[in-house]
Design an enzyme around this catalytic site. Structure first.
Site, mmCIF file in Angstrom:
data_model
loop_
_atom_site.group_PDB
_atom_site.id
_atom_site.type_symbol
_atom_site.label_atom_id
_atom_site.label_comp_id
_atom_site.label_asym_id
_atom_site.label_seq_id
_atom_site.Cartn_x
_atom_site.Cartn_y
_atom_site.Cartn_z
ATOM 1 N N THR A 26 6.657 -2.397 -11.613
ATOM 2 C CA THR A 26 7.695 -1.458 -12.078
ATOM 3 C C THR A 26 8.419 -2.012 -13.308
ATOM 4 O OG1 THR A 26 9.267 -2.346 -10.462
ATOM 5 C CG2 THR A 26 8.106 -0.319 -9.850
ATOM 6 N N PRO A 31 5.903 3.348 -12.665
ATOM 7 C CA PRO A 31 6.653 3.633 -11.436
ATOM 8 C C PRO A 31 5.839 3.295 -10.193
ATOM 9 C CG PRO A 31 6.095 5.676 -12.607
ATOM 10 C CD PRO A 31 5.625 4.549 -13.455
ATOM 11 N N ASP A 32 6.530 2.911 -9.117
ATOM 12 C CA ASP A 32 5.822 2.697 -7.852
ATOM 13 C C ASP A 32 5.647 4.057 -7.163
ATOM 14 O OD1 ASP A 32 8.348 3.239 -6.884
ATOM 15 O OD2 ASP A 32 8.716 1.233 -6.099
ATOM 16 N N PHE A 33 5.304 4.041 -5.874
ATOM 17 C CA PHE A 33 5.072 5.302 -5.156
ATOM 18 C C PHE A 33 6.273 5.710 -4.316
ATOM 19 C CE2 PHE A 33 1.012 3.271 -5.931
ATOM 20 C CZ PHE A 33 0.319 4.284 -6.539
ATOM 21 N N ARG A 34 6.817 4.735 -3.552
ATOM 22 C CA ARG A 34 7.827 5.066 -2.540
ATOM 23 C C ARG A 34 9.208 4.508 -2.843
ATOM 24 N NH1 ARG A 34 3.030 3.833 -0.588
ATOM 25 N NH2 ARG A 34 1.875 5.492 0.457
ATOM 26 N N ASN A 103 -2.869 -2.602 -6.507
ATOM 27 C CA ASN A 103 -2.644 -1.932 -7.784
ATOM 28 C C ASN A 103 -3.944 -1.762 -8.568
ATOM 29 O OD1 ASN A 103 -0.030 -2.165 -6.960
ATOM 30 N ND2 ASN A 103 0.456 -3.893 -8.306
ATOM 31 N N ASP A 105 -3.705 -1.377 -12.001
ATOM 32 C CA ASP A 105 -3.285 -1.518 -13.397
ATOM 33 C C ASP A 105 -3.875 -2.751 -14.090
ATOM 34 O OD1 ASP A 105 -1.732 -3.689 -12.422
ATOM 35 O OD2 ASP A 105 0.000 -2.383 -12.106
ATOM 36 N N HIS A 120 -7.811 -1.579 -3.558
ATOM 37 C CA HIS A 120 -7.837 -0.131 -3.780
ATOM 38 C C HIS A 120 -8.646 0.253 -5.022
ATOM 39 C CE1 HIS A 120 -4.050 0.508 -1.065
ATOM 40 N NE2 HIS A 120 -5.146 0.294 -0.383
ATOM 41 N N CYS A 128 -20.147 9.985 -11.183
ATOM 42 C CA CYS A 128 -20.280 11.414 -10.928
ATOM 43 C C CYS A 128 -20.435 11.628 -9.430
ATOM 44 C CB CYS A 128 -21.487 11.951 -11.684
ATOM 45 S SG CYS A 128 -21.932 13.631 -11.190
ATOM 46 N N CYS A 152 -19.547 15.269 -15.610
ATOM 47 C CA CYS A 152 -20.745 14.503 -15.927
ATOM 48 C C CYS A 152 -21.570 15.217 -16.993
ATOM 49 C CB CYS A 152 -21.560 14.350 -14.645
ATOM 50 S SG CYS A 152 -23.160 13.579 -14.837
ATOM 51 N N SER A 191 5.555 -4.460 -2.078
ATOM 52 C CA SER A 191 4.804 -3.461 -1.306
ATOM 53 C C SER A 191 5.640 -2.961 -0.136
ATOM 54 C CB SER A 191 3.495 -4.037 -0.773
ATOM 55 O OG SER A 191 2.825 -3.070 0.008
ATOM 56 N N GLY A 215 14.510 -3.294 -1.339
ATOM 57 C CA GLY A 215 14.472 -2.010 -0.639
ATOM 58 C C GLY A 215 13.627 -2.062 0.617
#
Ligand code: OAD
Ligand code: ZN
Length: 240
Positions: A26, A31-34, A103, A105, A120, A128, A152, A191, A215
């Site tokens: 971040t 941006p993160d997800f949650r 991630n 990225d 991930h 394709c 494709c 995470s 958080g």
């Protein structure tokens, strides 16, 4: 204080392992997800997790590509954070046995880390869905920017990057579990620990476990009695 305690743990450790999540990037501007400004809050749609759901993708790939276009553009602008360099340096010193990242990225690799396991997947290869033809990053980037949904050129099928969607198996899971079992110090950095099987990995560590996360995070798969230190702080501020 916590940072000093953590520095001491690093000093004594010989086999450090990291599980990183979106929170480590971040500060790079992704941006993160949650988190409070996470994609799942700002996306402005119901059930935003469907953006990365494989059955939803098969029905309507345009939703994913709407966000993915912006992500690929952002990737060209960003740089690794202090924390990415910090863990790359631990590897260089021979103290870190692996980085398991959720991630896509590639900022760990760009910071110089080599033993990176993208559980991930990543954006480097696409394929394709119909004929299996592979596309490298340049090809898929160009198609993604030019078309609403990249197709494709051989068969007209929809192209999907080699990112793990919800409903698809993760990558390198056996290796990741092996790394966690072998580690004497395991970091969970940025995470929420809600997505399995990634969130199941830290508990496999038999040594010390440190969480650096500002958080909320889930303790469903990593019971707090297994955790030796929790830093509820900004990641870069903590490692500096
Ligand atoms: P989340 O967005 O779920 O969690 C990121 C965590 O990092 C949150 O708890 C934030 O509060 C915290 N955080 C953000 N910035 C921080 C900072 N600068 N300092 C300290 N803490 C910070 O991200 P992940 O756990 O990575 O998967 O999400 C897991 C998976 O869910 C992702 O890989 C993705 C997503 O859906 C798929 O799409 C398959
Ligand atoms: Zn094809």
């Amino acid at each position: 204080d916590l940072a000093a305690k953590c520095a001491d743990m690093i000093k004594k450790a010989q086999k450090i392992c990291l599980l990183s999540g979106a929170g480590i990037s971040t500060n790079a501007g992704i941006p993160d997800f949650r988190g409070p400004k996470g994609l799942y809050r700002t996306a402005g749609i119901d059930n935003p997790e469907r953006i990365f759901d494989i059955s939803y993708f098969h029905r309507d790939p345009s939703l994913f590509y709407k966000f993915h276009k912006e992500f690929l553009k952002a990737l060209q602008q960003i740089k690794p954070t202090f924390a990415h360099y910090f863990f790359a340096k631990l590897e260089e010193k021979g103290k870190l046995i692996g980085i398991i990242t959720q991630n896509i990225d590639s900022l760990h690799q760009r910071a110089g880390a080599k033993k990176v396991y993208e559980i991930h997947g990543g954006v480097w290869e696409s394929y394709c869905l119909k004929c299996g033809k592979k596309f490298n990053y340049e090809e898929s980037f160009k198609k993604t920017m030019e078309e609403e949904i990249p197709h494709c050129d051989s068969c007209g099928g929809v192209i999907k990057p080699d990112i793990v969607f919800f409903g698809e198996p993760v990558k390198y899971l056996d290796k990741c579990i092996e790394l966690a079992r072998e580690s004497d110090l395991f970091f969970v950095v940025g995470s929420s620990l809600v997505v399995t099987p990634a969130a199941l990995i830290p508990a496999e560590c038999k040594g010390s476990i440190v969480i650096v996360n500002k958080g909320d995070f889930s303790t469903a798969y990593l019971p707090m009695d297994k955790v030796d230190l929790v830093a509820d702080e900004d990641i870069d501020a903590f490692f500096k």
